[in-house]
Design a protein around this motif. Sequence first.
Motif, short mmCIF file in Angstrom:
data_model
loop_
_atom_site.label_atom_id
_atom_site.label_comp_id
_atom_site.label_asym_id
_atom_site.label_seq_id
_atom_site.Cartn_x
_atom_site.Cartn_y
_atom_site.Cartn_z
N GLY A 151 0.82 -1.21 0.00
CA GLY A 151 0.00 0.00 0.00
C GLY A 151 0.85 1.25 0.00
N PRO A 152 0.25 2.40 -0.37
CA PRO A 152 1.01 3.65 -0.46
C PRO A 152 1.59 4.13 0.87
CG PRO A 152 -1.36 4.03 -0.79
CD PRO A 152 -1.15 2.56 -0.82
N LYS A 153 1.06 3.62 2.00
CA LYS A 153 1.58 4.05 3.30
C LYS A 153 2.55 3.02 3.90
CE LYS A 153 -2.44 6.87 4.50
NZ LYS A 153 -3.65 6.89 5.37
N ALA A 154 2.95 2.03 3.10
CA ALA A 154 3.79 0.93 3.61
C ALA A 154 5.12 1.43 4.18
CB ALA A 154 4.05 -0.10 2.51
N ILE A 155 5.79 2.33 3.47
CA ILE A 155 7.11 2.80 3.92
C ILE A 155 6.99 3.48 5.29
CG2 ILE A 155 8.98 4.45 3.52
CD1 ILE A 155 8.80 3.88 0.55
N GLU A 156 6.09 4.46 5.40
CA GLU A 156 6.02 5.18 6.69
C GLU A 156 5.50 4.29 7.80
OE1 GLU A 156 3.63 8.73 6.19
OE2 GLU A 156 2.45 7.82 4.58
N ALA A 157 4.68 3.30 7.47
CA ALA A 157 4.13 2.42 8.52
C ALA A 157 5.21 1.57 9.18
CB ALA A 157 3.04 1.54 7.94
N VAL A 158 6.20 1.12 8.41
CA VAL A 158 7.17 0.18 9.00
C VAL A 158 8.62 0.68 9.02
CG1 VAL A 158 5.78 -1.87 8.53
CG2 VAL A 158 7.45 -1.13 6.83
N TYR A 201 10.77 -11.49 4.06
CA TYR A 201 11.01 -12.92 4.27
C TYR A 201 11.73 -13.11 5.60
CZ TYR A 201 10.31 -13.42 -0.83
OH TYR A 201 9.80 -13.41 -2.12
N VAL A 202 11.11 -13.90 6.49
CA VAL A 202 11.72 -14.14 7.81
C VAL A 202 11.71 -15.64 8.12
CG1 VAL A 202 10.99 -11.91 8.74
CG2 VAL A 202 9.53 -13.88 9.08
N LYS A 203 12.62 -16.05 8.98
CA LYS A 203 12.62 -17.45 9.41
C LYS A 203 11.35 -17.69 10.24
CE LYS A 203 17.63 -18.12 9.51
NZ LYS A 203 18.21 -16.76 9.48
N ASN A 204 10.83 -18.90 10.15
CA ASN A 204 9.59 -19.23 10.86
C ASN A 204 9.63 -18.89 12.34
OD1 ASN A 204 8.17 -20.10 8.65
ND2 ASN A 204 8.66 -22.26 8.92
N GLU A 205 10.80 -19.14 12.96
CA GLU A 205 10.87 -18.91 14.42
C GLU A 205 10.73 -17.42 14.79
OE1 GLU A 205 15.19 -20.12 13.16
OE2 GLU A 205 13.11 -20.63 12.60
N ASP A 206 10.97 -16.53 13.80
CA ASP A 206 10.86 -15.10 14.06
C ASP A 206 9.54 -14.51 13.53
OD1 ASP A 206 13.48 -14.92 15.17
OD2 ASP A 206 14.31 -14.98 13.14
N ALA A 207 8.73 -15.36 12.91
CA ALA A 207 7.54 -14.86 12.19
C ALA A 207 6.58 -14.08 13.08
CB ALA A 207 6.82 -16.02 11.51
N GLU A 208 6.25 -14.66 14.24
CA GLU A 208 5.23 -14.00 15.09
C GLU A 208 5.75 -12.67 15.62
OE1 GLU A 208 1.98 -15.09 18.55
OE2 GLU A 208 3.31 -16.66 17.77
N LYS A 209 7.01 -12.66 16.01
CA LYS A 209 7.62 -11.42 16.53
C LYS A 209 7.56 -10.32 15.46
CE LYS A 209 11.98 -9.45 18.12
NZ LYS A 209 13.39 -9.63 18.44
N VAL A 210 7.93 -10.66 14.24
CA VAL A 210 7.96 -9.67 13.15
C VAL A 210 6.53 -9.22 12.80
CG1 VAL A 210 8.53 -9.34 10.70
CG2 VAL A 210 10.19 -10.41 12.24
N TRP A 211 5.61 -10.17 12.69
CA TRP A 211 4.21 -9.84 12.38
C TRP A 211 3.66 -8.84 13.42
CZ3 TRP A 211 0.49 -11.10 8.62
CH2 TRP A 211 -0.84 -10.84 8.96
N ASN A 212 3.85 -9.17 14.70
CA ASN A 212 3.33 -8.30 15.76
C ASN A 212 3.97 -6.92 15.74
OD1 ASN A 212 1.53 -10.25 16.68
ND2 ASN A 212 2.97 -11.10 18.17
N ALA A 213 5.27 -6.89 15.44
CA ALA A 213 5.99 -5.60 15.37
C ALA A 213 5.45 -4.75 14.23
CB ALA A 213 7.48 -5.85 15.20
N ILE A 214 5.15 -5.38 13.10
CA ILE A 214 4.60 -4.64 11.94
C ILE A 214 3.27 -3.98 12.33
CG2 ILE A 214 3.55 -4.93 9.64
CD1 ILE A 214 5.71 -7.13 9.10
N PHE A 215 2.42 -4.74 13.03
CA PHE A 215 1.11 -4.19 13.39
C PHE A 215 1.21 -3.12 14.48
CE2 PHE A 215 -0.31 -7.47 10.68
CZ PHE A 215 -1.49 -6.98 10.17
N GLU A 216 2.17 -3.28 15.36
CA GLU A 216 2.39 -2.27 16.40
C GLU A 216 2.88 -0.97 15.74
OE1 GLU A 216 2.23 -0.47 19.86
OE2 GLU A 216 1.47 -2.51 19.59
N ALA A 217 3.86 -1.10 14.83
CA ALA A 217 4.43 0.08 14.16
C ALA A 217 3.40 0.75 13.25
CB ALA A 217 5.65 -0.34 13.34
N GLY A 218 2.51 -0.04 12.67
CA GLY A 218 1.57 0.50 11.69
C GLY A 218 0.24 0.95 12.27
N LYS A 219 0.13 0.88 13.62
CA LYS A 219 -1.13 1.22 14.31
C LYS A 219 -1.70 2.57 13.88
CE LYS A 219 -0.74 1.17 18.71
NZ LYS A 219 -0.41 0.74 20.09
#
Length: 364
Positions: A151-158, A201-219
Motif C-alpha cells: 500500500g502507499p503508506k507501507a514505507i512510513e508504517a514500517v 522474508y523471515v525465518k519461521n521462528e521469528d515470524a510471530e515477533k515480526v508480524w506483531n511488530a509490523i502491526f504495532e508500528a503500523g497502528k
Amino acid sequence: MEETIKKIQLNDLHLALGGKMVPFAGFNMPVRYSSDKEEHLCVRNGVGVFDVSHMGEFLVEGPNALALIQKVCSNDASKLVEGQAQYSCFPNETGGIVDDLIVYKYSDEKYMLVVNASNIEKDWNWVNQHNTMGAELKNISDELSLFAVQGPKAIEAVQSLTPVNLSEVKFYHFTVGEFAGVADVIISGTGYTGAGGFEIYVKNEDAEKVWNAIFEAGKDFDIKPIGLGARDTLRMEMGYCLYGNDIDDTTSPIEAGLGWITKFTKDFINSEALKAQKEAGVTRKLVGFVMQERGIPRGHYPIVDASGELIGEVTSGTMSPSMEVGIGLGYVKTEFSKAGTEIFIQIRNKSLKAQVEKLPLLKG
C-alpha cells in the motif's frame, strides 16, 4: 487418500484475528478477515499485510547456479546485479509454462527462486531434473514465512522497524538487513498488488515477533491484515497473471503477453519453438477488459464477438472494488486483442458488452 492440508506458521494467530481460513494450494490460508472490498481498498489507499508464507523458496548456489537458472528460466538472469530481483517463468517442452517465479540474486554464486505454492513439488522436480551442471539446490520453503506489507503508506508504517532506508529499496530490488530486531531479514521491493510496498522474508521462528511488530508500528496508519480474496482483486486490477487461471502448462508466454520476460539472447528450454512462435505470430492473446454493461465476469465464461461467435474465454474476472465495474482477463483470437476492441462476455446466457483495455486496468 485425502491430501493433508499444511498449516503456515501463524495459522493460529490468523484464526484469533478472525481470519476465515480456507484450503488454498495445499495450505490452510486466510481468505478474508472483514470483507474483500474493505481489505482491497485498505491496501489501495493505505497499508495492509498479507501472510503469503505458503509460497515456495529454492536456493540455487555454486559456480553453476547461473547456468542452471539460464537454462530453466525464460528471462535473462545474467543481467541481474546483486540485490536485484527479476520476474521470469519456467517454460516447458511443449510450449506452455511450468510456473512463473521471481529470481533473486544475492551474489554470482547464490540465487533464490520464489515459486507458487501450488507448484512447489512440481517446480522442485523440474529444476532438479534439468540440473545437469551440478548447481547446489536447497528447498527452504518450509523454513521461511513471507509477509507482504502493501500500500502507499507501507514505507512510513514500517520504517521505524529497520535501519534500512526503505525509500531507497527500489522496485524489484532487495536488501538483507535487520527488521523488527531480527537479523538477516530479506526486505524486497516486490508485491502482487501494484499498490507499492514490500515483501518481508523471515525465518519461521521469528515470524510471530515480526508480524506483531509490523502491526504495532503500523497502528497509527490503520494497518490491517488482508486475505487472499483481496489479493486476487488487487492483482486483477493490475492485470497480473495468476498461475492456474491465466497461465498454465498449455499457455505460451508469448500468448500470455509475457514476451517481455522471454529473452532469445540465450538458449533455454524450448526457446527455439517459442522464438519461431514469436516470429510467426500467435492465434490468441491474453487481454484485459472492462465491462461496458452491468455484469460480473468469471473464469471460463465464453467471450464472443458482436454476432455471437465464440472468440475466447475469460480466465479471471471480478467486480473491481476501486473502479466499481466488472473487469477481467481472458484469451481472445488475436484480431480481437487490440485495446479499444469491443467484445462480449456471456453471463447467464446474455452477451454483455466489454472493451479490451491496455494493462493495468486500474489507471493512474
